[in-house]
Design a protein around this motif. Sequence first.
Motif, PDB file in Angstrom:
ATOM      1  N   THR A 105     -39.397 -43.408 -38.631  1.00 52.54           N
ATOM      2  CA  THR A 105     -39.708 -42.994 -37.257  1.00 52.54           C
ATOM      3  C   THR A 105     -40.130 -44.172 -36.390  1.00 52.54           C
ATOM      4  O   THR A 105     -40.262 -44.020 -35.177  1.00 52.54           O
ATOM      5  N   ASN A 111     -39.408 -49.439 -33.336  1.00 53.48           N
ATOM      6  CA  ASN A 111     -40.695 -49.783 -32.708  1.00 53.48           C
ATOM      7  C   ASN A 111     -41.749 -50.004 -33.793  1.00 53.48           C
ATOM      8  O   ASN A 111     -42.734 -49.263 -33.882  1.00 53.48           O
ATOM      9  N   TYR A 161     -41.570 -40.044 -27.167  1.00 55.28           N
ATOM     10  CA  TYR A 161     -41.242 -38.966 -28.101  1.00 55.28           C
ATOM     11  C   TYR A 161     -41.077 -39.554 -29.492  1.00 55.28           C
ATOM     12  O   TYR A 161     -40.517 -40.635 -29.657  1.00 55.28           O
ATOM     13  N   PHE A 205     -40.502 -37.721 -33.475  1.00 49.26           N
ATOM     14  CA  PHE A 205     -40.438 -36.485 -34.258  1.00 49.26           C
ATOM     15  C   PHE A 205     -40.231 -36.814 -35.732  1.00 49.26           C
ATOM     16  O   PHE A 205     -39.646 -37.846 -36.078  1.00 49.26           O
ATOM     17  N   SER A 221     -36.555 -32.969 -38.503  1.00 48.96           N
ATOM     18  CA  SER A 221     -36.255 -32.161 -37.307  1.00 48.96           C
ATOM     19  C   SER A 221     -35.156 -32.784 -36.442  1.00 48.96           C
ATOM     20  O   SER A 221     -34.727 -32.182 -35.459  1.00 48.96           O
ATOM     21  N   GLY A 250     -31.713 -34.222 -34.769  1.00 47.79           N
ATOM     22  CA  GLY A 250     -30.325 -33.788 -34.658  1.00 47.79           C
ATOM     23  C   GLY A 250     -30.137 -32.326 -34.283  1.00 47.79           C
ATOM     24  O   GLY A 250     -29.043 -31.790 -34.423  1.00 47.79           O
ATOM     25  N   GLY A 274     -31.421 -31.190 -31.186  1.00 46.22           N
ATOM     26  CA  GLY A 274     -31.686 -31.079 -29.752  1.00 46.22           C
ATOM     27  C   GLY A 274     -33.146 -30.821 -29.419  1.00 46.22           C
ATOM     28  O   GLY A 274     -33.482 -30.527 -28.263  1.00 46.22           O
ATOM     29  N   THR A 326     -34.726 -33.560 -27.065  1.00 46.30           N
ATOM     30  CA  THR A 326     -34.185 -33.370 -25.718  1.00 46.30           C
ATOM     31  C   THR A 326     -34.893 -32.199 -25.034  1.00 46.30           C
ATOM     32  O   THR A 326     -35.270 -32.279 -23.858  1.00 46.30           O
ATOM     33  N   VAL A 343     -36.779 -48.366 -24.047  1.00 48.14           N
ATOM     34  CA  VAL A 343     -36.044 -48.058 -25.275  1.00 48.14           C
ATOM     35  C   VAL A 343     -35.384 -49.327 -25.805  1.00 48.14           C
ATOM     36  O   VAL A 343     -34.758 -50.077 -25.041  1.00 48.14           O
ATOM     37  N   ASN A 369     -31.503 -48.245 -30.079  1.00 47.70           N
ATOM     38  CA  ASN A 369     -32.023 -46.898 -30.330  1.00 47.70           C
ATOM     39  C   ASN A 369     -31.224 -45.860 -29.523  1.00 47.70           C
ATOM     40  O   ASN A 369     -31.705 -45.288 -28.540  1.00 47.70           O
ATOM     41  N   THR A 370     -30.010 -45.638 -29.984  1.00 48.16           N
ATOM     42  CA  THR A 370     -29.092 -44.761 -29.245  1.00 48.16           C
ATOM     43  C   THR A 370     -29.642 -43.357 -29.076  1.00 48.16           C
ATOM     44  O   THR A 370     -29.508 -42.752 -28.007  1.00 48.16           O
ATOM     45  N   ALA A 371     -30.264 -42.814 -30.130  1.00 44.94           N
ATOM     46  CA  ALA A 371     -30.770 -41.441 -30.029  1.00 44.94           C
ATOM     47  C   ALA A 371     -31.802 -41.337 -28.903  1.00 44.94           C
ATOM     48  O   ALA A 371     -31.773 -40.403 -28.087  1.00 44.94           O
ATOM     49  N   SER A 372     -32.701 -42.308 -28.851  1.00 48.60           N
ATOM     50  CA  SER A 372     -33.731 -42.281 -27.813  1.00 48.60           C
ATOM     51  C   SER A 372     -33.123 -42.435 -26.419  1.00 48.60           C
ATOM     52  O   SER A 372     -33.554 -41.782 -25.452  1.00 48.60           O
ATOM     53  N   ARG A 415     -30.216 -41.413 -25.522  1.00 50.10           N
ATOM     54  CA  ARG A 415     -29.589 -40.127 -25.186  1.00 50.10           C
ATOM     55  C   ARG A 415     -30.638 -39.111 -24.732  1.00 50.10           C
ATOM     56  O   ARG A 415     -30.411 -38.332 -23.818  1.00 50.10           O
ATOM     57  N   VAL A 416     -31.787 -39.109 -25.403  1.00 47.55           N
ATOM     58  CA  VAL A 416     -32.846 -38.168 -25.016  1.00 47.55           C
ATOM     59  C   VAL A 416     -33.312 -38.479 -23.582  1.00 47.55           C
ATOM     60  O   VAL A 416     -33.474 -37.568 -22.756  1.00 47.55           O
ATOM     61  N   ARG A 467     -30.669 -37.283 -21.179  1.00 49.98           N
ATOM     62  CA  ARG A 467     -30.648 -35.807 -21.137  1.00 49.98           C
ATOM     63  C   ARG A 467     -31.845 -35.249 -20.379  1.00 49.98           C
ATOM     64  O   ARG A 467     -31.767 -34.182 -19.784  1.00 49.98           O
TER      65      ARG A 467
HETATM   66  C1  LIG Z   1     -35.376 -40.322 -30.703  1.00 55.07           C
HETATM   67  C2  LIG Z   1     -35.656 -38.985 -31.386  1.00 55.07           C
HETATM   68  C3  LIG Z   1     -36.948 -38.404 -30.802  1.00 55.07           C
HETATM   69  C4  LIG Z   1     -34.480 -38.053 -31.115  1.00 55.07           C
HETATM   70  O1  LIG Z   1     -34.814 -36.800 -31.679  1.00 55.07           O
HETATM   71  P1  LIG Z   1     -33.724 -35.644 -31.910  1.00 55.07           P
HETATM   72  O2  LIG Z   1     -34.461 -34.338 -31.889  1.00 55.07           O
HETATM   73  O3  LIG Z   1     -32.879 -35.960 -33.085  1.00 55.07           O
HETATM   74  O4  LIG Z   1     -32.840 -35.764 -30.588  1.00 55.07           O
HETATM   75  P2  LIG Z   1     -31.774 -34.698 -30.099  1.00 55.07           P
HETATM   76  O5  LIG Z   1     -31.339 -33.830 -31.229  1.00 55.07           O
HETATM   77  O6  LIG Z   1     -32.329 -34.071 -28.874  1.00 55.07           O
HETATM   78  O7  LIG Z   1     -30.520 -35.630 -29.755  1.00 55.07           O
HETATM   79  C5  LIG Z   1     -30.457 -36.368 -28.577  1.00 55.07           C
HETATM   80  C6  LIG Z   1     -29.146 -37.124 -28.524  1.00 55.07           C
HETATM   81  O8  LIG Z   1     -29.191 -38.234 -29.431  1.00 55.07           O
HETATM   82  C7  LIG Z   1     -28.071 -38.188 -30.301  1.00 55.07           C
HETATM   83  N1  LIG Z   1     -28.527 -38.693 -31.565  1.00 55.07           N
HETATM   84  C8  LIG Z   1     -29.447 -38.150 -32.391  1.00 55.07           C
HETATM   85  N2  LIG Z   1     -29.617 -38.952 -33.461  1.00 55.07           N
HETATM   86  C9  LIG Z   1     -28.780 -39.986 -33.307  1.00 55.07           C
HETATM   87  C10 LIG Z   1     -28.508 -41.145 -34.078  1.00 55.07           C
HETATM   88  N3  LIG Z   1     -29.152 -41.395 -35.219  1.00 55.07           N
HETATM   89  N4  LIG Z   1     -27.591 -42.018 -33.600  1.00 55.07           N
HETATM   90  C11 LIG Z   1     -26.952 -41.797 -32.449  1.00 55.07           C
HETATM   91  N5  LIG Z   1     -27.181 -40.722 -31.663  1.00 55.07           N
HETATM   92  C12 LIG Z   1     -28.078 -39.834 -32.098  1.00 55.07           C
HETATM   93  C13 LIG Z   1     -27.684 -36.738 -30.336  1.00 55.07           C
HETATM   94  O9  LIG Z   1     -26.331 -36.575 -30.704  1.00 55.07           O
HETATM   95  C14 LIG Z   1     -27.924 -36.345 -28.907  1.00 55.07           C
HETATM   96  O10 LIG Z   1     -26.870 -36.848 -28.128  1.00 55.07           O
HETATM   97  P3  LIG Z   1     -26.178 -36.019 -26.946  1.00 55.07           P
HETATM   98  O11 LIG Z   1     -27.253 -35.832 -25.915  1.00 55.07           O
HETATM   99  O12 LIG Z   1     -25.083 -36.894 -26.513  1.00 55.07           O
HETATM  100  O13 LIG Z   1     -25.755 -34.723 -27.543  1.00 55.07           O
HETATM  101  C15 LIG Z   1     -35.817 -39.145 -32.918  1.00 55.07           C
HETATM  102  O14 LIG Z   1     -34.679 -39.804 -33.425  1.00 55.07           O
HETATM  103  C16 LIG Z   1     -37.060 -39.933 -33.298  1.00 55.07           C
HETATM  104  O15 LIG Z   1     -38.158 -39.392 -33.418  1.00 55.07           O
HETATM  105  N6  LIG Z   1     -36.874 -41.264 -33.487  1.00 55.07           N
HETATM  106  C17 LIG Z   1     -37.979 -42.117 -33.879  1.00 55.07           C
HETATM  107  C18 LIG Z   1     -38.950 -42.366 -32.742  1.00 55.07           C
HETATM  108  C19 LIG Z   1     -38.319 -43.076 -31.574  1.00 55.07           C
HETATM  109  O16 LIG Z   1     -37.457 -43.929 -31.744  1.00 55.07           O
HETATM  110  N7  LIG Z   1     -38.773 -42.705 -30.382  1.00 55.07           N
HETATM  111  C20 LIG Z   1     -38.314 -43.309 -29.156  1.00 55.07           C
HETATM  112  C21 LIG Z   1     -38.980 -44.617 -28.914  1.00 55.07           C
HETATM  113  S1  LIG Z   1     -38.341 -45.363 -27.413  1.00 55.07           S
END
Ligand SMILES: CC(C)(COP(=O)(O)OP(=O)(O)OC[C@H]1O[C@@H](n2cnc3c(N)ncnc32)[C@H](O)[C@@H]1OP(=O)(O)O)[C@@H](O)C(=O)NCCC(=O)NCCS
Length: 179
Positions: A38, A42, A103, A105, A109, A111, A113, A116, A139, A143-146, A148-149, A152
């Motif tokens: 997690t 960072n 954020y 998580f 949990s 993947g 949404g 988001t 970000v 950190n692609t997931a972050s 995207r959040v 969104r």
């Molecule tokens: C960032 C984080 C909160 C996302 O949580 P999550 O509940 O999986 O996010 P969501 O399910 O809402 O997905 C958001 C988007 O990211 C994308 N995504 C999720 N995991 C991904 C990954 N590992 N790689 C690429 N994209 C990813 C999803 O497909 C979605 O994309 P979309 O909007 O195009 O459909 C989670 O990965 C986390 O806690 N990461 C560690 C802490 C962190 O990095 N926080 C941010 C610091 S800046």
Amino acid sequence: MLDESRHAHDLLTGRLSLRRPSPDDIDAIHAIHSDPATCLHNPSDALSKREEATELFHRWDDHWQRFGYGYWTVRRQGSDRPLGFCGTKTMDLNGMSVLNLFYRFETSSWGQGLATEAATAVVDWVTQRAPELPVIARVRPANTASQRVAIRAGLVRAAHLDLPGEDGLGWIYAKNLHH
Ligand SMILES: CC(C)(COP(=O)(O)OP(=O)(O)OC[C@H]1O[C@@H](n2cnc3c(N)ncnc32)[C@H](O)[C@@H]1OP(=O)(O)O)[C@@H](O)C(=O)NCCC(=O)NCCS
């Protein structure tokens, strides 16, 4: 159970309940921040000892006392188990007062949404509550997931504000920038 502790600053989304953290959440703060996954992007946020989680809780709580908002503990509605944390705190960005969106998580949990959903609720709430303050997210570029959040939740890339942080370059996403 949930209803007994509902407060005006609790937020409900389709699936989630967001509540002001209490000392009961310190174990979850510790568990989530001591999982290397997690804090991959960072590492400076990583915690090892439980006392560090207690200190972090108190910093979060101080922010709530000063401003009436901060970081929320996120659970599925009807569940007592924290899934993560999402919220904003005040900070200075190049001389500008902003709200920094956060954020984090637990990995099980991811993947679905959920981040988001939580971040969207937080951004909507703080934008109404403090419309004069831009909301930003810092970000790491990988950190692609972050990213995207943030998008969104209504933030857009603001590359002119990018700045170095403790863990390296932070890409800035922003909403409600006034200039
Ligand atoms: C960032 C984080 C909160 C996302 O949580 P999550 O509940 O999986 O996010 P969501 O399910 O809402 O997905 C958001 C988007 O990211 C994308 N995504 C999720 N995991 C991904 C990954 N590992 N790689 C690429 N994209 C990813 C999803 O497909 C979605 O994309 P979309 O909007 O195009 O459909 C989670 O990965 C986390 O806690 N990461 C560690 C802490 C962190 O990095 N926080 C941010 C610091 S800046």
